[in-house]
Design an enzyme around this catalytic site. Structure first.
Site, short mmCIF file in Angstrom:
data_model
loop_
_atom_site.label_atom_id
_atom_site.label_comp_id
_atom_site.label_asym_id
_atom_site.label_seq_id
_atom_site.Cartn_x
_atom_site.Cartn_y
_atom_site.Cartn_z
N HIS A 49 -18.11 -23.27 -20.90
CA HIS A 49 -17.44 -23.09 -22.19
C HIS A 49 -17.37 -24.44 -22.92
O HIS A 49 -17.63 -25.49 -22.33
CB HIS A 49 -16.02 -22.53 -21.99
CG HIS A 49 -15.14 -23.40 -21.16
ND1 HIS A 49 -14.84 -23.13 -19.85
CD2 HIS A 49 -14.52 -24.56 -21.45
CE1 HIS A 49 -14.07 -24.09 -19.38
NE2 HIS A 49 -13.86 -24.98 -20.32
C1 T46 Z 1 -12.07 -27.22 -18.84
C2 T46 Z 1 -12.56 -27.35 -17.45
C3 T46 Z 1 -12.86 -28.77 -17.08
C4 T46 Z 1 -4.39 -21.25 -17.63
O1 T46 Z 1 -3.65 -20.25 -17.66
N1 T46 Z 1 -3.90 -22.46 -18.03
C5 T46 Z 1 -4.67 -23.59 -18.02
O2 T46 Z 1 -4.17 -24.66 -18.40
C6 T46 Z 1 -6.03 -23.49 -17.58
C7 T46 Z 1 -6.92 -24.72 -17.58
C8 T46 Z 1 -6.51 -22.27 -17.18
N2 T46 Z 1 -5.69 -21.17 -17.21
C9 T46 Z 1 -6.22 -19.88 -16.72
C10 T46 Z 1 -7.35 -19.29 -17.56
C11 T46 Z 1 -8.16 -18.54 -16.52
O3 T46 Z 1 -7.61 -17.25 -16.36
O4 T46 Z 1 -6.75 -20.09 -15.42
C12 T46 Z 1 -7.92 -19.33 -15.23
C13 T46 Z 1 -9.09 -20.22 -14.85
O5 T46 Z 1 -9.46 -21.01 -16.00
P1 T46 Z 1 -10.99 -21.28 -16.39
O6 T46 Z 1 -11.83 -20.16 -15.93
O7 T46 Z 1 -11.03 -21.63 -17.84
O8 T46 Z 1 -11.27 -22.60 -15.49
P2 T46 Z 1 -12.55 -23.53 -15.51
O9 T46 Z 1 -12.51 -24.30 -14.25
O10 T46 Z 1 -13.79 -22.77 -15.82
O11 T46 Z 1 -12.30 -24.54 -16.76
C14 T46 Z 1 -11.21 -25.46 -16.73
C15 T46 Z 1 -10.46 -25.46 -18.07
O12 T46 Z 1 -10.09 -24.11 -18.41
C16 T46 Z 1 -11.27 -26.02 -19.20
O13 T46 Z 1 -10.43 -26.28 -20.30
O14 T46 Z 1 -12.45 -27.98 -19.72
O15 T46 Z 1 -11.68 -26.77 -16.47
#
Ligand code: T46
Length: 131
Positions: A49
């Site tokens: 993303h």
């Molecule tokens: C990024 C990379 C480096 C939350 O509820 N609060 C939060 O602060 C975050 C970061 C995530 N979430 C929830 C959203 C999803 O349901 O946790 C779940 C996993 O998040 P995501 O799939 O977006 O995680 P990554 O590892 O793909 O990405 C993360 C960050 O979301 C993103 O901002 O830059 O790490």
């Protein structure tokens, strides 16, 4: 759009090592959120993303992982493998994370609260937005 790999000063003595990060010094934004990623399963890739409006610094405080950063024109890989390295990411950068070591703890300092509407999770939409 900016990505910078920063090297933090390590304050060490015979007891071990310490890194101190201060807003408006090593961290060029007010920190509104901290999250960390750990216990990542073997072979897992994360991210895929971009953000519309977010500044972040990612630090592998333990273990290692690799960021793939894509500005719509070129892709580069940056390995985080030392707690003295901080990856600053600002603006429309597509990011993927891979090659997590089993002990990796990736801490991320962020300039904004969590907001799903700030994410672009579709690569075609990212390319449209960034051009
Ligand atoms: C990024 C990379 C480096 C939350 O509820 N609060 C939060 O602060 C975050 C970061 C995530 N979430 C929830 C959203 C999803 O349901 O946790 C779940 C996993 O998040 P995501 O799939 O977006 O995680 P990554 O590892 O793909 O990405 C993360 C960050 O979301 C993103 O901002 O830059 O790490």
């Amino acid at each position: 759009m900016t990505t910078t790999l920063q090297e933090f000063r390590v304050l060490g003595d015979h007891r071990g090592q310490l890194v101190a990060l201060e807003v408006n010094r090593q961290i060029p934004f007010e920190i509104k959120r901290v999250y960390y990623i750990f216990d990542t399963k073997e072979g897992v890739e994360r991210g895929f993303h971009a953000h519309v409006n977010l500044k972040q610094i990612a630090i592998a405080v333990k273990g290692s992982c690799t960021f793939v950063l894509d500005d719509g024109k070129k892709r580069e890989e940056i390995k985080l493998d030392n707690p003295n390295k901080g990856l600053f990411i600002e603006g429309l950068i597509w990011r993927e994370m891979k090659d997590f070591s089993s002990d990796c703890v990736l801490v991320v300092l962020a300039s904004e609260h969590y907001d799903e509407s700030d994410y672009i999770r579709d690569y075609s939409k990212f390319l449209e937005t960034v051009k």
